[in-house]
Design an enzyme around this catalytic site. Structure first.
Site: not given
Length: 266
Positions: A79, A110
């Site tokens: 963004e 992960e």
């Protein structure tokens, strides 16, 4: 380590509650998040004041995380270019398992301790950059491995977690710890923990970009004119700032390509 994020939620037998009771209880817990984030402001202030001079010298912000934490980092990074008109490489979001993990779980991604640094190295991270590891639990190997390797190489590190004393804080020059408490659905850190992380990421990137001069007054003068809504928003900024009519403001905006360019031309 006692993980607050894994403690039993404050409400029992959720399946017996009415819809209104569920929504009320979720909202009641969410109201605690902003207060937890408020307590992080001193630590966030120190972090942003360390980030700004590095970015002025050509440094970048890297976010790294897994699952919800990784997705939030990628979201904030993605963004920044349209909002502040900065190049995509200024803020980089990395998620364990790569872009596929944005929509689909990537098993055990992960848990790969070395992969965190490998992904960063692929982007040429260096000692002018800033690495912010995001892990609600504070125990994610992918994040910890990246932070440890980065810190060993003189890269400024920070972390965002929701567990005090979490291992991730041991590898961060700037540990940001937002203690939001147990989740309504026990262990579901996409809820309060994720909300806290989103608020903190908003604060870091927005404050940094303002300090870097990417905002004038309270306006996004460098935003990308990527759709009709943003052209209209930019045109109205120019009308208000220069006192000219809408049509002329829009003509100048489309000619010069940004609100900043129009305002600087007068």
């Amino acid at each position: 380590m006692q993980k607050i994020t894994e403690q039993a939620g404050p409400y029992r037998h959720l399946e017996r509650q009415t819809t209104e009771e569920l929504l009320t209880n979720i909202n009641r817990e969410d109201q605690k998040v902003a207060l937890a984030v408020e307590r992080c402001i001193p630590a966030l202030t120190a972090l942003v004041e360390d980030i700004v001079p590095r970015m002025q010298r050509g440094g970048r912000i890297f976010y790294t995380g897994a699952g919800t934490s990784g997705r939030l980092g990628v979201l904030d990074a993605s963004e920044c270019p349209p909002t502040f008109g900065v190049p995509p490489g200024w803020v980089v979001g990395l998620i364990a398992g790569g872009d596929r993990a944005l929509r689909h779980p990537v098993e055990a991604a992960e848990d790969a301790t070395d992969r965190g640094w490998q992904d960063l190295e692929a982007h040429g991270i260096n000692d002018r950059d800033i690495l912010i590891g995001i892990a609600a639990s504070g125990t994610t190997p992918y994040v910890i491995g990246g932070l440890r390797a980065a810190r060993e190489r003189g890269i400024l590190t920070a972390c965002i977690t929701c567990n005090p004393g979490a291992p991730v804080t041991e590898h961060a020059d700037h540990p940001i710890v937002a203690v939001v408490g147990p989740e309504v659905v026990t262990g579901s850190t996409r809820m309060k923990s994720g909300t806290a992380q989103k608020l903190i990421l908003n604060m870091i990137s927005t404050a940094t970009m303002i300090r870097l001069g990417r905002v004038k007054d309270n306006r996004m003068v460098d935003m990308q004119l990527s759709n009709a809504k943003l052209v209209d928003r930019g045109t109205k900024m120019i009308v208000e700032s220069l006192g000219i009519d809408y049509a002329e403001a829009e003509r100048r905006l489309l000619l010069r390509g940004s609100v900043r360019a129009v305002l600087e031309a007068g």
